[in-house]
Design a protein around this motif. Structure first.
Motif, mmCIF file in Angstrom:
data_model
loop_
_atom_site.group_PDB
_atom_site.id
_atom_site.type_symbol
_atom_site.label_atom_id
_atom_site.label_comp_id
_atom_site.label_asym_id
_atom_site.label_seq_id
_atom_site.Cartn_x
_atom_site.Cartn_y
_atom_site.Cartn_z
ATOM 1 N N VAL A 40 0.835 -1.209 0.000
ATOM 2 C CA VAL A 40 0.000 0.000 0.000
ATOM 3 C C VAL A 40 0.866 1.255 0.000
ATOM 4 C CG1 VAL A 40 -1.643 1.336 1.367
ATOM 5 C CG2 VAL A 40 -1.981 -1.115 1.075
ATOM 6 N N GLU A 41 1.962 1.243 0.751
ATOM 7 C CA GLU A 41 2.868 2.385 0.812
ATOM 8 C C GLU A 41 3.508 2.651 -0.555
ATOM 9 O OE1 GLU A 41 4.960 5.590 1.759
ATOM 10 O OE2 GLU A 41 3.512 4.649 3.120
ATOM 11 N N ILE A 42 3.870 1.583 -1.279
ATOM 12 C CA ILE A 42 4.474 1.738 -2.609
ATOM 13 C C ILE A 42 3.456 2.357 -3.581
ATOM 14 C CG2 ILE A 42 5.387 0.492 -4.616
ATOM 15 C CD1 ILE A 42 6.522 -1.553 -2.619
ATOM 16 N N VAL A 43 2.221 1.837 -3.543
ATOM 17 C CA VAL A 43 1.172 2.385 -4.418
ATOM 18 C C VAL A 43 0.931 3.856 -4.086
ATOM 19 C CG1 VAL A 43 -1.268 2.237 -5.039
ATOM 20 C CG2 VAL A 43 0.065 0.138 -4.757
ATOM 21 N N ASP A 44 0.889 4.176 -2.800
ATOM 22 C CA ASP A 44 0.637 5.553 -2.371
ATOM 23 C C ASP A 44 1.780 6.486 -2.779
ATOM 24 O OD1 ASP A 44 -0.909 7.524 -1.110
ATOM 25 O OD2 ASP A 44 0.271 7.355 0.728
ATOM 26 N N SER A 45 3.024 6.010 -2.671
ATOM 27 C CA SER A 45 4.172 6.848 -3.039
ATOM 28 C C SER A 45 4.199 7.136 -4.538
ATOM 29 C CB SER A 45 5.485 6.179 -2.601
ATOM 30 O OG SER A 45 5.693 4.964 -3.300
ATOM 31 N N PHE A 49 -3.356 6.125 -5.947
ATOM 32 C CA PHE A 49 -4.750 6.303 -5.522
ATOM 33 C C PHE A 49 -5.416 7.502 -6.194
ATOM 34 C CE2 PHE A 49 -2.834 4.005 -1.839
ATOM 35 C CZ PHE A 49 -3.566 2.840 -1.987
ATOM 36 N N LYS A 50 -4.634 8.291 -6.952
ATOM 37 C CA LYS A 50 -5.235 9.374 -7.736
ATOM 38 C C LYS A 50 -6.228 8.830 -8.759
ATOM 39 C CE LYS A 50 -2.824 12.695 -9.537
ATOM 40 N NZ LYS A 50 -3.700 13.845 -9.190
ATOM 41 N N THR A 83 -5.195 2.506 6.473
ATOM 42 C CA THR A 83 -4.658 3.075 5.232
ATOM 43 C C THR A 83 -5.752 3.782 4.443
ATOM 44 O OG1 THR A 83 -3.035 1.295 5.150
ATOM 45 C CG2 THR A 83 -3.387 2.543 3.136
ATOM 46 N N SER A 84 -6.928 3.166 4.379
ATOM 47 C CA SER A 84 -8.040 3.775 3.655
ATOM 48 C C SER A 84 -8.398 5.132 4.248
ATOM 49 C CB SER A 84 -9.266 2.852 3.700
ATOM 50 O OG SER A 84 -8.966 1.592 3.160
ATOM 51 N N THR A 85 -8.383 5.204 5.580
ATOM 52 C CA THR A 85 -8.704 6.470 6.250
ATOM 53 C C THR A 85 -7.665 7.543 5.928
ATOM 54 O OG1 THR A 85 -9.772 5.272 8.053
ATOM 55 C CG2 THR A 85 -9.122 7.545 8.504
ATOM 56 N N ILE A 86 -6.391 7.172 5.986
ATOM 57 C CA ILE A 86 -5.321 8.133 5.697
ATOM 58 C C ILE A 86 -5.441 8.654 4.266
ATOM 59 C CG2 ILE A 86 -2.822 8.390 5.429
ATOM 60 C CD1 ILE A 86 -2.534 6.371 7.754
ATOM 61 N N VAL A 87 -5.698 7.737 3.314
ATOM 62 C CA VAL A 87 -5.828 8.129 1.907
ATOM 63 C C VAL A 87 -7.019 9.069 1.715
ATOM 64 C CG1 VAL A 87 -6.389 7.276 -0.411
ATOM 65 C CG2 VAL A 87 -4.695 6.079 0.973
ATOM 66 N N MET A 88 -8.175 8.713 2.294
ATOM 67 C CA MET A 88 -9.388 9.487 2.057
ATOM 68 C C MET A 88 -9.394 10.824 2.816
ATOM 69 S SD MET A 88 -10.946 7.812 -0.202
ATOM 70 C CE MET A 88 -12.461 8.776 -0.256
ATOM 71 N N VAL A 89 -8.846 10.856 4.027
ATOM 72 C CA VAL A 89 -8.775 12.131 4.759
ATOM 73 C C VAL A 89 -7.801 13.083 4.060
ATOM 74 C CG1 VAL A 89 -8.101 13.237 6.937
ATOM 75 C CG2 VAL A 89 -9.495 11.163 6.968
ATOM 76 N N SER A 90 -6.709 12.516 3.521
ATOM 77 C CA SER A 90 -5.775 13.338 2.737
ATOM 78 C C SER A 90 -6.483 13.926 1.518
ATOM 79 C CB SER A 90 -4.566 12.493 2.296
ATOM 80 O OG SER A 90 -3.869 12.001 3.412
ATOM 81 N N LEU A 91 -7.342 13.134 0.898
ATOM 82 C CA LEU A 91 -8.137 13.614 -0.239
ATOM 83 C C LEU A 91 -9.070 14.747 0.188
ATOM 84 C CD1 LEU A 91 -9.701 13.415 -3.011
ATOM 85 C CD2 LEU A 91 -11.107 11.706 -1.867
ATOM 86 N N LEU A 92 -9.741 14.559 1.335
ATOM 87 C CA LEU A 92 -10.698 15.572 1.810
ATOM 88 C C LEU A 92 -10.021 16.912 2.047
ATOM 89 C CD1 LEU A 92 -12.902 13.550 4.344
ATOM 90 C CD2 LEU A 92 -13.493 14.296 2.033
ATOM 91 N N ARG A 93 -8.770 16.879 2.521
ATOM 92 C CA ARG A 93 -8.037 18.120 2.764
ATOM 93 C C ARG A 93 -7.862 18.927 1.487
ATOM 94 N NH1 ARG A 93 -2.986 16.446 6.694
ATOM 95 N NH2 ARG A 93 -4.098 16.547 8.684
ATOM 96 N N LYS A 94 -7.784 18.238 0.355
ATOM 97 C CA LYS A 94 -7.579 18.915 -0.920
ATOM 98 C C LYS A 94 -8.907 19.214 -1.618
ATOM 99 C CE LYS A 94 -3.475 16.060 -1.128
ATOM 100 N NZ LYS A 94 -2.985 14.756 -1.568
ATOM 101 N N LEU A 95 -9.958 18.542 -1.175
ATOM 102 C CA LEU A 95 -11.251 18.649 -1.851
ATOM 103 C C LEU A 95 -12.180 19.652 -1.176
ATOM 104 C CD1 LEU A 95 -12.484 17.114 -4.293
ATOM 105 C CD2 LEU A 95 -13.612 15.616 -2.640
ATOM 106 N N ARG A 185 4.865 5.325 -14.397
ATOM 107 C CA ARG A 185 4.245 3.993 -14.342
ATOM 108 C C ARG A 185 3.367 3.829 -13.096
ATOM 109 N NH1 ARG A 185 6.411 4.422 -18.556
ATOM 110 N NH2 ARG A 185 7.589 2.908 -19.767
ATOM 111 N N GLY A 186 2.795 4.941 -12.614
ATOM 112 C CA GLY A 186 1.953 4.889 -11.416
ATOM 113 C C GLY A 186 0.724 4.014 -11.603
ATOM 114 N N GLN A 187 0.141 4.074 -12.801
ATOM 115 C CA GLN A 187 -1.043 3.250 -13.081
ATOM 116 C C GLN A 187 -0.705 1.767 -13.042
ATOM 117 O OE1 GLN A 187 -2.916 4.481 -16.715
ATOM 118 N NE2 GLN A 187 -3.422 6.538 -15.958
ATOM 119 N N LEU A 188 0.462 1.409 -13.591
ATOM 120 C CA LEU A 188 0.891 0.009 -13.593
ATOM 121 C C LEU A 188 1.140 -0.478 -12.168
ATOM 122 C CD1 LEU A 188 1.822 -2.556 -15.084
ATOM 123 C CD2 LEU A 188 4.106 -1.517 -15.266
ATOM 124 N N VAL A 189 1.803 0.357 -11.357
ATOM 125 C CA VAL A 189 2.075 -0.015 -9.965
ATOM 126 C C VAL A 189 0.770 -0.179 -9.188
ATOM 127 C CG1 VAL A 189 3.106 0.794 -7.798
ATOM 128 C CG2 VAL A 189 4.369 1.046 -9.936
#
Length: 402
Positions: A40-45, A49-50, A83-95, A185-189
C-alpha cells in the motif's frame, strides 16, 4: 507477561513448546501485515490512488457525503481500514476547505472504513486474524457480512444527510488535486499492487499455503517491478521497496506482536477458558456475547478483544464459519466506530484533522450506534432467511475453499 508465564511453566520443554506455537501463529499475522502495508505504501508513493480520487468531481454536499462513504467502503475492503482512512482524509483536505462539513465527511470515512473492512478477509486486522486461524473462510464471510456492512454504513449516511452541515454549501478545491502528478508507471504499480492484495485469498485456496506467503509473493513481484521501472534513477529511491519499508507503521506492527503474544500467554495459562466458561454461564446467548464484544471494541482496541475471543472459544465450541465467528468479525469491526478512540481509523482521523473526542461523541456516535444495531439486526434476520448461491458461483475453485 509472556516471560513471567514461561517461568511458571511446569518444565522448560513445555514452555518452549508453547512459546514456539504462539510465536509461529503470531508471526503469520505480522508478516502478512508487513507485506500488505508495504504494498500500500508503494502504491501511495506512486500517487496510484489518484486513479480513485480524481474521479470524485461532485460539488453537491449530500452527494459528496454518499460518494465519499462508498468509495471508502470499497477501498477499505481491499486495503486495511487505517490506510483507507489516511488516503481518504488526505483527499478531503484537498477537496473541501476546513469546516464542520469536512469534519463530518471525515467521520463518514471512519464509519465507512470500519464497515468496509468487516466483510472481507483482508479488509481489517481482526478479520485477517480470524481468516488465518481458520475461524472464517473467504466466500462465507463475504456472503454473510456484505449486506449487514452496507446497512451499517447506509443508516449513518442517511441520518447524516439530514444534518445542517450536509445541507450547507460545499466549496471544493479540485485545482489542488490536479497539482499532484502521478509517478512514472503509477497506473501500472496501482494495478499490480491492487492485484497482489486481491490475489492473496486465491493463492491460499489454490495452494493451501498460509496467506502471508501469498502476500510476500505479491510484494516480491512488486519489488522486482519497481526496481526495473526506476533502475538507474537515483532521485527515485523513495519509490522503491527498501525506502517504503522504512516508512510503514512498524510501531503499530510491534504493538500487535506484543498484544498477540500476551493473549497467547493468557490462553496457555487457561485464563481465557475460565472467562469463556463464566460468559457461557451468565450470558447463554452467543449472539449477545458477540454484540457485547463489539460495544467493548469502542473502548478497547479490537485486536486484543478478537485475539482473546479466539483463545476463549475454539473451533469445537463454534465450528468454522459459524454465525458466532461471523458476528464477532462484524461487531469487532464496526463497533469501533461508536467512539473516535475505538478504532485505528478513528485515531488516525483525530490526529490528522485535530478532532476532539467530545465533538465526535456529540455529532457522530449516535449515528454510528444506529448503524451498528441495524447491521446486527440485518445479519440475524439474514440467517433466518435461507439463501442459496447459484451453482456456477459455488463451483469457482478460489472462493469455495478457504
Amino acid at each position: 507477561f509472556s516471560v513471567l508465564h514461561m517461568i511458571k511453566a511446569p518444565s522448560t520443554d513445555v514452555a518452549v513448546q508453547e512459546l514456539s506455537q504462539s510465536t509461529a501463529e503470531v508471526s503469520e499475522i505480522v508478516f502478512f501485515l508487513l507485506g500488505a502495508m508495504t504494498i500500500v505504501e508503494i502504491v501511495d508513493s506512486h500517487q496510484g490512488f489518484k486513479l480513485v480520487t480524481d474521479n470524485i468531481s461532485t460539488r453537491n454536499p449530500k452527494t459528496l457525503l454518499w460518494v465519499i462513504g462508498f468509495v471508502t467502503f470499497f477501498l477499505s475492503s481491499v486495503l486495511d481500514n487505517l490506510t483507507s482512512t489516511i488516503v481518504m482524509v488526505s483527499l478531503l483536505r484537498k477537496l473541501v476547505p476546513p469546516s464542520e462539513y469536512r469534519k463530518l465527511l471525515g467521520a463518514v470515512v471512519v464509519i465507512a472504513a470500519n464497515a468496509g473492512g468487516a466483510w472481507t478477509p483482508i479488509g481489517d486486522v481482526t478479520t485477517t486474524m480470524l481468516w488465518i486461524h481458520g475461524q472464517i473462510t473467504t466466500l462465507k464471510i463475504m456472503q454473510g457480512l456484505f449486506v449487514p456492512s452496507v446497512v451499517s454504513l447506509m443508516v449513518p449516511l442517511a441520518l447524516m444527510s439530514l444534518t445542517s452541515e450536509a445541507n450547507g454549501s460545499s466549496q471544493t478545491s479540485s485545482s489542488l488535486l490536479s497539482s499532484e502528478q502521478m509517478a512514472p508507471r503509477g497506473q501500472l504499480v496501482f494495478a499490480v499492487g491492487l492485484g497482489a492484495l486481491v490475489f492473496v485469498p486465491v493463492f491460499k485456496s489454490l495452494t493451501g499455503l498460509p496467506p502471508f506467503m501469498g502476500m510476500l509473493l505479491g510484494l516480491g513481484i512488486l519489488w522486482i517491478l519497481t526496481d526495473a521501472i526506476h533502475y538507474g534513477e537515483s532521485g527515485r529511491q523513495r519509490l522503491k521497496v527498501p525506502q517504503a519499508l522504512s516508512r510503514i507503521d512498524t510501531q503499530g506492527i510491534l504493538f500487535f506482536l506484543g498484544i498477540l503474544l500476551s493473549v497467547g500467554s493468557l490462553e496457555a495459562a487457561g485464563i481465557l477458558r475460565q472467562l469463556a466458561n463464566y460468559l457461557d454461564a451468565n450470558i447463554p446467548n452467543a449472539d449477545l456475547i458477540a454484540s457485547i464484544i463489539g460495544v467493548a471494541s469502542a473502548i478497547i482496541d479490537n485486536v486484543p478483544l478478537v485475539a482473546a475471543t479466539m483463545g476463549m472459544y475454539d473451533l469445537t465450541s463454534f465450528p468454522q464459519d459459524s454465525d458466532f465467528w461471523q458476528l464477532v468479525a462484524f461487531c469487532a469491526g464496526t463497533g469501533g466506530s461508536m467512539l473516535i478512540i475505538g478504532s485505528a481509523a478513528g485515531v488516525a482521523f483525530m490526529g490528522m484533522e485535530k478532532v476532539d473526542f467530545f465533538w465526535y461523541f456529540r455529532k457522530v456516535s449516535g449515528f454510528a450506534l444506529a448503524g451498528y444495531v441495524a447491521g446486527i439486526i440485518t445479519y440475524l434476520a439474514g440467517q433466518n432467511i435461507p439463501l442459496s448461491l447459484p451453482t456456477s458461483l459455488a463451483d469457482i475453485p478460489f472462493i469455495t475453499g478457504s
